[in-house]
Design a protein around this motif. Structure first.
Motif, PDB file in Angstrom:
ATOM      1  N   SER A  71       0.774  -1.164   0.321  1.00 19.47           N
ATOM      2  CA  SER A  71      -0.282   0.147  -0.140  1.00 19.47           C
ATOM      3  C   SER A  71       0.504   1.132   0.006  1.00 19.47           C
ATOM      4  N   LEU A  72       0.414   2.482  -0.590  1.00 26.45           N
ATOM      5  CA  LEU A  72       0.783   3.488  -0.399  1.00 26.45           C
ATOM      6  C   LEU A  72       0.656   4.088   0.715  1.00 26.45           C
ATOM      7  N   ASP A  73       2.090   4.868   1.299  1.00 32.71           N
ATOM      8  CA  ASP A  73       2.432   5.397   2.565  1.00 32.71           C
ATOM      9  C   ASP A  73       1.983   6.391   2.145  1.00 32.71           C
ATOM     10  N   CYS A  74       0.588   6.477   3.617  1.00 31.30           N
ATOM     11  CA  CYS A  74       0.084   7.645   2.855  1.00 31.30           C
ATOM     12  C   CYS A  74       1.146   9.520   3.590  1.00 31.30           C
ATOM     13  N   LYS A  75       1.777   8.923   4.552  1.00 28.70           N
ATOM     14  CA  LYS A  75       1.880   9.919   5.601  1.00 28.70           C
ATOM     15  C   LYS A  75       3.899  10.356   4.225  1.00 28.70           C
ATOM     16  N   THR A  76       4.049   9.687   4.006  1.00 23.97           N
ATOM     17  CA  THR A  76       5.109  10.089   2.943  1.00 23.97           C
ATOM     18  C   THR A  76       4.434  10.597   1.241  1.00 23.97           C
ATOM     19  N   LEU A  77       3.489   9.954   0.789  1.00 29.08           N
ATOM     20  CA  LEU A  77       2.520  10.527  -0.501  1.00 29.08           C
ATOM     21  C   LEU A  77       2.614  12.290  -0.177  1.00 29.08           C
ATOM     22  N   GLY A  78       2.081  12.892   1.295  1.00 26.75           N
ATOM     23  CA  GLY A  78       1.735  13.662   1.658  1.00 26.75           C
ATOM     24  C   GLY A  78       2.550  14.326   1.740  1.00 26.75           C
ATOM     25  N   GLU A  79       3.544  14.860   2.060  1.00 24.47           N
ATOM     26  CA  GLU A  79       4.933  15.549   2.293  1.00 24.47           C
ATOM     27  C   GLU A  79       5.266  15.331   1.343  1.00 24.47           C
ATOM     28  N   PHE A  80       4.952  14.286   0.383  1.00 18.66           N
ATOM     29  CA  PHE A  80       6.180  14.662  -1.288  1.00 18.66           C
ATOM     30  C   PHE A  80       4.568  15.322  -2.048  1.00 18.66           C
ATOM     31  N   ARG A  81       3.816  15.599  -1.695  1.00 18.96           N
ATOM     32  CA  ARG A  81       3.007  16.130  -2.559  1.00 18.96           C
ATOM     33  C   ARG A  81       2.824  17.318  -1.665  1.00 18.96           C
ATOM     34  N   ASP A  82       2.715  17.670  -0.665  1.00 22.06           N
ATOM     35  CA  ASP A  82       3.339  19.296  -0.470  1.00 22.06           C
ATOM     36  C   ASP A  82       4.441  20.027  -0.777  1.00 22.06           C
ATOM     37  N   PHE A  83       5.350  19.569  -0.857  1.00 23.49           N
ATOM     38  CA  PHE A  83       6.847  19.416  -1.313  1.00 23.49           C
ATOM     39  C   PHE A  83       6.761  20.287  -2.549  1.00 23.49           C
ATOM     40  N   ILE A  84       6.042  19.150  -4.067  1.00 24.55           N
ATOM     41  CA  ILE A  84       6.055  19.573  -5.005  1.00 24.55           C
ATOM     42  C   ILE A  84       4.614  20.839  -5.694  1.00 24.55           C
ATOM     43  N   GLY A  85       3.887  20.721  -4.589  1.00 23.35           N
ATOM     44  CA  GLY A  85       3.277  21.735  -4.539  1.00 23.35           C
ATOM     45  C   GLY A  85       4.007  23.173  -4.054  1.00 23.35           C
ATOM     46  N   GLY A  86       4.619  23.064  -3.190  1.00 24.50           N
ATOM     47  CA  GLY A  86       5.369  24.472  -3.046  1.00 24.50           C
ATOM     48  C   GLY A  86       6.412  24.066  -4.061  1.00 24.50           C
ATOM     49  N   LEU A  87       6.113  24.508  -4.925  1.00 20.10           N
ATOM     50  CA  LEU A  87       6.965  24.917  -6.287  1.00 20.10           C
ATOM     51  C   LEU A  87       6.675  25.660  -6.900  1.00 20.10           C
ATOM     52  N   ASN A  88       7.197  26.608  -7.379  1.00 21.98           N
ATOM     53  CA  ASN A  88       6.205  27.691  -7.740  1.00 21.98           C
ATOM     54  C   ASN A  88       7.296  28.072  -8.953  1.00 21.98           C
ATOM     55  N   CYS A  89       6.560  29.102 -10.505  1.00 21.81           N
ATOM     56  CA  CYS A  89       7.963  29.685 -10.996  1.00 21.81           C
ATOM     57  C   CYS A  89       8.373  30.841 -10.846  1.00 21.81           C
ATOM     58  N   GLY A  90       8.212  31.074  -9.526  1.00 23.64           N
ATOM     59  CA  GLY A  90       8.752  32.304  -9.338  1.00 23.64           C
ATOM     60  C   GLY A  90       8.013  33.696  -9.795  1.00 23.64           C
ATOM     61  N   SER A  91       8.877  34.555  -9.587  1.00 19.89           N
ATOM     62  CA  SER A  91       8.562  35.796 -10.872  1.00 19.89           C
ATOM     63  C   SER A  91       7.209  35.520 -11.834  1.00 19.89           C
ATOM     64  N   THR A  92       5.932  36.221 -12.010  1.00 19.01           N
ATOM     65  CA  THR A  92       4.996  36.478 -12.105  1.00 19.01           C
ATOM     66  C   THR A  92       5.545  37.284 -13.736  1.00 19.01           C
ATOM     67  N   ASN A  93       6.026  37.560 -13.582  1.00 16.39           N
ATOM     68  CA  ASN A  93       5.791  38.563 -15.013  1.00 16.39           C
ATOM     69  C   ASN A  93       6.323  38.420 -16.040  1.00 16.39           C
TER      70      ASN A  93
END
Length: 101
Positions: A71-93
């Protein structure tokens, strides 16, 4: 999540078979025999893939008699998802803001 674990997960998911295994496990726990039915690989090859997924803590296993269930380890998957979700392209201009202080 530590960068070492993020790197380990990314490496594990860089393999098409392991990515498919994780996708299968999003529907819930599966016996190794059911996972194996989805691939044209041998049982030792599946064991190798599962060992890699377990080593980065993305997947956990339990034994029940002679069968192994994964089975998936939900804690690890959630932390990984949070890490990926926190990535952004920086400047919007459209300008690089890496040199600005």
């Amino acid at each position: 999540m530590e960068s070492e674990q993020v790197s380990s997960i990314c490496k594990a998911l860089g393999d098409e078979n392991r990515l498919k295994i994780v996708s299968l496990l999003t529907h819930g726990e599966l016996c190794a025999c059911k996972i194996l039915e989805q691939f044209e690989i041998t049982q030792p090859t599946l064991s190798h893939h599962m060992k890699i997924l377990e080593s980065c803590s993305l997947v956990s296993s339990r034994k029940d008699g002679k069968w192994t269930y994964y089975s998936l380890d939900c804690k690890t998957l959630g932390e990984f998802r949070d890490f990926i979700g926190g990535l952004n392209c920086g400047s919007t201009n459209g300008e690089c803001d890496c040199l600005q202080n």
